[in-house]
Design a protein around this motif. Structure first.
Motif: not given
Length: 135
Positions: A1-4
């Motif tokens: 999961m990646s967050y911006e």
């Protein structure tokens, strides 16, 4: 999961400025400490506040005001200096400054002179050409 993480440019500019001011204050205190031996307790006593107030200001745990900057500078025997300058235009993709060069070359043709403008953006590697015909 990646967050911006999206940060408003206005808030980013304000936060960076506050960070620069805090860094300048800490640098001034370190310089003054090496020359005169001043510490947070002596600064707090000179300003009539508890040492923890000075500590919170310098660590960034409390809001720092223009007045508190002036008072800290006074207690250090320094004078604050403020300069404003135009910011460098940044490319929105990575924050790097955009470097654009514009070159003009003229060529003579049988129908008249033609000027060719070449614009190069070194950050993106883009190149745009404009042709202007003159009779």
């Amino acid at each position: 999961m990646s967050y911006e993480l999206k940060i408003d440019p206005k808030k980013r500019a304000g936060s960076r400025f506050i960070g620069k001011v805090r860094k300048a204050l800490v640098t001034a205190i370190v310089d003054e400490k090496s020359e005169t031996g001043i510490n947070q307790q002596k600064l707090a006593t000179a300003l009539g506040v508890h040492r923890s107030v000075i500590n919170r200001m310098l660590k960034g745990d409390s809001n720092i005001t223009l007045r508190s900057i002036g008072e800290l500078a006074w207690a250090l025997g320094w004078e604050p200096d403020f300069t404003m300058k135009r910011r460098v235009k940044h490319d929105a993709s990575n924050g790097a400054p955009e470097h654009v060069s514009l070159q003009r070359k003229s060529a003579a043709t049988s129908s008249g002179k033609v000027a060719i403008y070449s614009q190069t953006n070194s950050t993106k590697g883009d190149q745009t050409k404009f042709v202007e015909a003159a009779e």
